[in-house]
Motif scaffolding. Structure first.
Motif, mmCIF file in Angstrom:
data_model
loop_
_atom_site.group_PDB
_atom_site.id
_atom_site.type_symbol
_atom_site.label_atom_id
_atom_site.label_comp_id
_atom_site.label_asym_id
_atom_site.label_seq_id
_atom_site.Cartn_x
_atom_site.Cartn_y
_atom_site.Cartn_z
ATOM 1 N N ASP A 88 47.569 110.766 -27.550
ATOM 2 C CA ASP A 88 49.001 111.004 -27.428
ATOM 3 C C ASP A 88 49.492 110.601 -26.030
ATOM 4 O O ASP A 88 48.890 110.963 -25.031
ATOM 5 C CB ASP A 88 49.287 112.495 -27.667
ATOM 6 N N GLY A 89 50.552 109.815 -25.990
ATOM 7 C CA GLY A 89 51.165 109.491 -24.697
ATOM 8 C C GLY A 89 50.630 108.253 -24.006
ATOM 9 O O GLY A 89 51.196 107.799 -23.019
ATOM 10 N N GLU A 90 49.534 107.680 -24.511
ATOM 11 C CA GLU A 90 48.988 106.520 -23.802
ATOM 12 C C GLU A 90 49.632 105.206 -24.281
ATOM 13 O O GLU A 90 50.200 105.130 -25.358
ATOM 14 C CB GLU A 90 47.461 106.455 -23.988
ATOM 15 N N ASP A 91 49.523 104.200 -23.438
ATOM 16 C CA ASP A 91 49.883 102.847 -23.858
ATOM 17 C C ASP A 91 48.610 102.186 -24.354
ATOM 18 O O ASP A 91 47.608 102.179 -23.643
ATOM 19 C CB ASP A 91 50.425 102.050 -22.668
ATOM 20 N N ALA A 92 48.647 101.647 -25.561
ATOM 21 C CA ALA A 92 47.397 101.118 -26.102
ATOM 22 C C ALA A 92 47.635 99.872 -26.935
ATOM 23 O O ALA A 92 48.743 99.598 -27.395
ATOM 24 C CB ALA A 92 46.696 102.184 -26.927
ATOM 25 N N LEU A 93 46.537 99.134 -27.106
ATOM 26 C CA LEU A 93 46.551 97.925 -27.928
ATOM 27 C C LEU A 93 45.747 98.190 -29.190
ATOM 28 O O LEU A 93 44.614 98.661 -29.119
ATOM 29 C CB LEU A 93 45.910 96.775 -27.139
ATOM 30 N N ILE A 94 46.359 97.905 -30.353
ATOM 31 C CA ILE A 94 45.586 98.011 -31.590
ATOM 32 C C ILE A 94 45.641 96.689 -32.339
ATOM 33 O O ILE A 94 46.549 95.874 -32.130
ATOM 34 C CB ILE A 94 46.106 99.139 -32.521
ATOM 35 N N GLU A 95 44.656 96.483 -33.207
ATOM 36 C CA GLU A 95 44.693 95.329 -34.097
ATOM 37 C C GLU A 95 44.669 95.901 -35.501
ATOM 38 O O GLU A 95 43.737 96.639 -35.855
ATOM 39 C CB GLU A 95 43.474 94.442 -33.854
ATOM 40 N N ALA A 96 45.710 95.602 -36.272
ATOM 41 C CA ALA A 96 45.818 96.281 -37.559
ATOM 42 C C ALA A 96 46.529 95.409 -38.588
ATOM 43 O O ALA A 96 47.266 94.483 -38.238
ATOM 44 C CB ALA A 96 46.570 97.592 -37.380
ATOM 45 N N VAL A 97 46.309 95.753 -39.842
ATOM 46 C CA VAL A 97 46.896 95.004 -40.949
ATOM 47 C C VAL A 97 48.076 95.799 -41.517
ATOM 48 O O VAL A 97 47.995 97.017 -41.655
ATOM 49 C CB VAL A 97 45.837 94.779 -42.058
ATOM 50 N N THR A 98 49.162 95.107 -41.801
ATOM 51 C CA THR A 98 50.332 95.788 -42.355
ATOM 52 C C THR A 98 50.093 96.170 -43.810
ATOM 53 O O THR A 98 49.550 95.380 -44.588
ATOM 54 C CB THR A 98 51.570 94.884 -42.299
ATOM 55 N N VAL A 99 50.502 97.393 -44.154
ATOM 56 C CA VAL A 99 50.348 97.861 -45.532
ATOM 57 C C VAL A 99 51.475 97.301 -46.391
ATOM 58 O O VAL A 99 51.294 96.932 -47.535
ATOM 59 C CB VAL A 99 50.354 99.400 -45.560
ATOM 60 N N THR A 100 52.675 97.230 -45.775
ATOM 61 C CA THR A 100 53.835 96.654 -46.453
ATOM 62 C C THR A 100 54.533 95.729 -45.465
ATOM 63 O O THR A 100 54.070 95.572 -44.346
ATOM 64 C CB THR A 100 54.853 97.760 -46.825
ATOM 65 N N ALA A 101 55.649 95.178 -45.843
ATOM 66 C CA ALA A 101 56.491 94.465 -44.879
ATOM 67 C C ALA A 101 57.323 95.508 -44.136
ATOM 68 O O ALA A 101 57.406 96.657 -44.567
ATOM 69 C CB ALA A 101 57.407 93.489 -45.606
ATOM 70 N N LYS A 134 47.526 90.467 -40.404
ATOM 71 C CA LYS A 134 46.958 91.140 -39.236
ATOM 72 C C LYS A 134 47.796 90.828 -38.000
ATOM 73 O O LYS A 134 48.175 89.679 -37.773
ATOM 74 C CB LYS A 134 45.521 90.654 -39.044
ATOM 75 N N TYR A 135 48.071 91.871 -37.191
ATOM 76 C CA TYR A 135 48.803 91.705 -35.931
ATOM 77 C C TYR A 135 48.119 92.524 -34.847
ATOM 78 O O TYR A 135 47.359 93.449 -35.140
ATOM 79 C CB TYR A 135 50.240 92.236 -36.046
ATOM 80 N N ARG A 136 48.477 92.201 -33.624
ATOM 81 C CA ARG A 136 48.119 93.099 -32.522
ATOM 82 C C ARG A 136 49.398 93.728 -31.989
ATOM 83 O O ARG A 136 50.388 93.039 -31.785
ATOM 84 C CB ARG A 136 47.458 92.329 -31.390
ATOM 85 N N PHE A 137 49.350 95.038 -31.796
ATOM 86 C CA PHE A 137 50.513 95.760 -31.268
ATOM 87 C C PHE A 137 50.131 96.455 -29.971
ATOM 88 O O PHE A 137 49.064 97.064 -29.877
ATOM 89 C CB PHE A 137 50.965 96.843 -32.255
ATOM 90 N N PHE A 138 51.024 96.366 -28.993
ATOM 91 C CA PHE A 138 50.801 97.119 -27.754
ATOM 92 C C PHE A 138 52.013 97.976 -27.471
ATOM 93 O O PHE A 138 53.137 97.477 -27.369
ATOM 94 C CB PHE A 138 50.559 96.174 -26.570
ATOM 95 N N GLY A 139 51.812 99.281 -27.338
ATOM 96 C CA GLY A 139 52.952 100.158 -27.071
ATOM 97 C C GLY A 139 52.524 101.585 -26.834
ATOM 98 O O GLY A 139 51.323 101.884 -26.771
ATOM 99 N N LYS A 140 53.518 102.434 -26.719
ATOM 100 C CA LYS A 140 53.254 103.849 -26.413
ATOM 101 C C LYS A 140 52.953 104.631 -27.673
ATOM 102 O O LYS A 140 53.673 104.544 -28.649
ATOM 103 C CB LYS A 140 54.461 104.463 -25.700
ATOM 104 N N VAL A 141 51.876 105.400 -27.613
ATOM 105 C CA VAL A 141 51.407 106.148 -28.762
ATOM 106 C C VAL A 141 51.950 107.574 -28.726
ATOM 107 O O VAL A 141 51.997 108.186 -27.667
ATOM 108 C CB VAL A 141 49.858 106.226 -28.722
#
Ligand code: ADP
Ligand code: MG
Length: 677
Positions: free
Chosen positions: A55-68, A111-118
């Motif tokens: 909680d509260g960190e800035d992080a990078l994830i790599e994930a697949v979208t479930v929907t648009a 698949k995308y990479r997202f970087f942001g605040k969790v």
């Protein structure tokens, strides 16, 4: 192609309006911009699993979208785009506000990479407004991104872009400033590479090396500046010779107490300086309560009776006000006239004061460091006393002196530092030390406790206040938003204490965000014991003198450096009753227990310097006061020692072979250092 001296507005994407905003940050030329280093960095290179997100960190994830991505209208002009994504460990909800086009760029099952605040709430993991890249792209992720201090209206990304453009427009390599033998010896990165890496690090190790190189250069330049300043004082600049017929002993004999041996020794050093033609440039180190003020007063007497005026600068208005009372008590009987310049004066009062100063109807002007900025004119100032380390270069001298002579300067420090360190970081100053406290000082009982002792502390305060004493309670911050929730703030604590815990007592608050007038009022009321319990930030740290206060409680003591805690503690133990200092901390720390065991400021600062600890402000504070931007005298101490050695060698070489072209660039750097201006 662009020249380093050109205005930033010629950088691609900057233009006049952004240039204006940049100038608020002190950035005017291309060179300024290139030297405007990031405040911190976002490491967008390490992919985290969704399950590991905090909680509260800035992080990078790599994930697949479930929907648009789907857009939801919240109200008129307000919408949110949402998309659920997953990796092999869990799911995360991604949201953007007012960015409806997301539905066209974020597709289902890709698949995308997202970087942001969790944020994590009730088991739901969310990331708000992240930047992102499609698989295989690295426009926004996969790199270390610099974060700059900025100003309203200028997004951080604009600075980043401007720096990037500037660096690509400066075609040639940046000219190396350090002589080759130094870069080779210490395996330092070249300037050009270091500057590029400090803004856009290719990897973390390179960032560390770039920083190293720039820190070394800063320290070397700093040392060279001090040495050449000293050279100037010693050989070129002429100062005032004060009269041998004015005797300090005339005041000393009227004091209500006997000076300590240390005070007398220091006064003799000052007296010698004042009677010599060389301008005095002296640092007076002395523990809290060792009696520095009276030393300054006696020096001021000597100056005034020799026919000169004196400027005394204090770090806060509260202190300046206190000083004038003390000065008046001792010096008024000698017909010496003191004036106080503070921001609460009306325009008219100020005008009268400045007029008197100009005519010589005021002998000693006391104020804050704003005295330096103000457009004030003395008749003939001969001595400048500054309470607290405040660099005093040639430029500041001339501001104060106007067109007059070179005044003597006495710098008093509130936080003593180890002698070895003092010699290095105040290489341009002579050093005097008061290493003895006036006799009959009672030792302050110091105790470090955990937070569960609060009730007992409250009872203890009540008992003492009922007996007519007063207490300070110090917290790290002014209001709650300023930092984390678990750190006590003045306002939060005051609310509870005023209305509940101490509702039958006079409780007031004091902090730096208050108006100067209000601050003075509160201090005055506290002095007169109209206030029993003062909840405050560290504004009361230096110099405040209320002998009737005998309890100092410091909340979140783990957040303060030892030297600072010692300073705070020094606010009590000034009267004839037993005084107490209670350090309240989350954990019991060895550091804090060390404070229980000693009251010697020099010992404490030595310990503070030798040990490393989170929340330890020693290095940061001192470095800031010295005008260092990158270097931290504590963390980079080894480098400071090397820089000192090299600077000594360097100056010697300069004296022997005057024009070695290899020295040109660093000497040019030197000219930019503030202390030398
Ligand atoms: P600091 O060095 O922290 O600025 P101050 O100058 O405020 O200390 O002095 C602390 C107090 O000690 C003042 O009330 C001052 O009048 C008193 N004092 C100073 N020198 C002596 C002395 N030699 N004997 C007794 N009291 C002294
Ligand atoms: Mg003082």
């Amino acid at each position: 192609m662009i020249d380093l001296k050109q205005s930033v507005q010629y950088i691609k994407g900057v233009g006049p309006s952004r240039a204006k905003l940049l100038s608020l940050l002190g950035v005017n030329t291309v060179e300024d911009l290139i030297n405007y280093y990031p405040r911190t960095y976002e490491d967008r290179t390490k992919i985290k699993k969704i399950e590991e997100l905090q909680d509260g960190e800035d992080a990078l994830i790599e994930a697949v979208t479930v929907t648009a991505a789907t857009v939801f209208k919240l109200r008129r002009n307000m919408s949110v785009s949402k998309v659920m994504v997953q990796d092999d460990t869990g799911r995360c909800l991604i949201t953007w506000f007012n960015q409806d086009y997301m539905r066209n760029v974020i597709h289902a099952h890709e698949k995308y990479r997202f970087f942001g605040k969790v944020t994590k709430k009730l088991g739901q993991i969310e990331m708000a407004s992240p930047v992102f890249d499609e698989e295989g792209k690295s426009k926004n992720t996969g790199k270390i991104v610099p974060v700059y201090s900025t100003t309203k209206g200028l997004p951080d990304s604009a600075i980043r872009q401007a720096v990037e453009n500037a660096l690509s427009m400066v075609n040639a390599k940046l000219q190396e400033t350090l002589p080759e033998y130094i870069t080779k010896d210490y395996h330092l990165m070249e300037l050009d590479q270091a500057v590029r890496e400090i803004h856009f690090p290719s990897k973390m190790e390179n960032l560390a090396r770039a920083r190293n190189r720039l820190v070394f250069e800063e320290l070397l330049t700093f040392q060279l500046a001090l040495l050449s300043l000293k050279e100037q004082y010693d050989n070129e600049i002429r100062g005032i010779k004060y009269s041998k017929d004015v005797h300090m002993s005339d005041v000393i004999n009227t004091l209500p107490f006997k000076l300590t041996k240390a005070q007398l020794r220091v006064l003799e050093e000052i007296d010698n300086d004042m009677e010599s033609e060389k301008p005095m440039n002296r640092l007076l180190q002395g523990d809290v309560g060792s009696g520095k003020t009276v030393v300054a007063m006696i020096a001021a007497y000597k100056a005034v009776k020799s026919g000169y005026q004196v400027a005394v600068m204090a770090p806060t208005t509260i202190l300046a006000t206190q000083h004038i009372n003390n000065f008046n008590k001792i010096l008024e009987p000698f017909g010496i006239r003191c004036g106080l310049l503070v921001s609460s004066l009306t325009k008219k009062q100020k005008g009268i004061l400045l007029e008197k100063l100009k005519n010589g109807e005021i002998d000693i002007l006391i104020g804050t460091h704003a005295l330096l900025q103000e457009n004030i004119e003395f008749k003939n100032v001969g001595l400048v006393v500054t309470d607290e380390q405040h660099r005093f270069g040639v430029k500041q001298r001339s501001v104060i002196a106007g067109k007059g002579k070179n005044p003597d300067v006495l710098v008093m420090t509130a936080t003593p530092i180890p002698r070895t360190l003092a010699i290095i970081v105040y290489g341009d100053l002579d050093i005097s030390i008061i290493d003895e406290l006036p006799p009959n000082r009672k030792k302050i009982d110091t105790i470090a406790v955990k937070e569960n002792m609060t009730d007992r502390i409250i009872q203890f305060i009540k008992k003492n206040v009922d007996e007519g004493r007063q207490a300070y309670i110090v917290c790290p911050f002014v209001d709650e938003n300023e930092e984390m929730m678990d750190v006590k703030s003045v306002e939060k604590l005051a609310e509870n204490y005023k209305n509940e815990v101490f509702k039958d007592y006079n409780v007031e608050i004091l902090h730096g965000k208050m108006k100067p007038k209000d601050k003075e009022q509160v201090m005055q009321d506290f002095k007169e014991n109209k206030i029993s319990i003062l909840i405050s930030t560290t504004v009361i740290e230096v110099g405040v003198d209320v002998p009737n206060a005998n309890i100092m409680v410091i909340e979140n003591a783990e957040r303060f450096g030892l030297a600072q805690l010692h300073q705070l503690r020094g606010r009590v133990g000034r009267g004839d009753t037993q005084s107490y200092c209670v350090l309240v901390a989350k954990e019991s720390e060895e550091r804090l227990r060390f404070l229980e065991s000693t009251s010697d400021g020099f010992e404490i600062s030595e310990y503070d310097f030798q040990t490393r600890g989170e929340g330890d402000l020693f290095g940061t504070r001192q470095s800031g006061e010295l005008g260092l931007k990158m270097a931290n005298i504590k963390r980079d101490f080894k480098m400071l020692l090397k820089a000192k050695e090299d600077a000594d060698e360097f100056i010697n070489m300069l004296l022997t072979f005057e024009t070695n072209p290899e020295f040109e660039p660093i000497l040019n750097e030197l000219k930019k250092v503030d202390t030398l201006d």
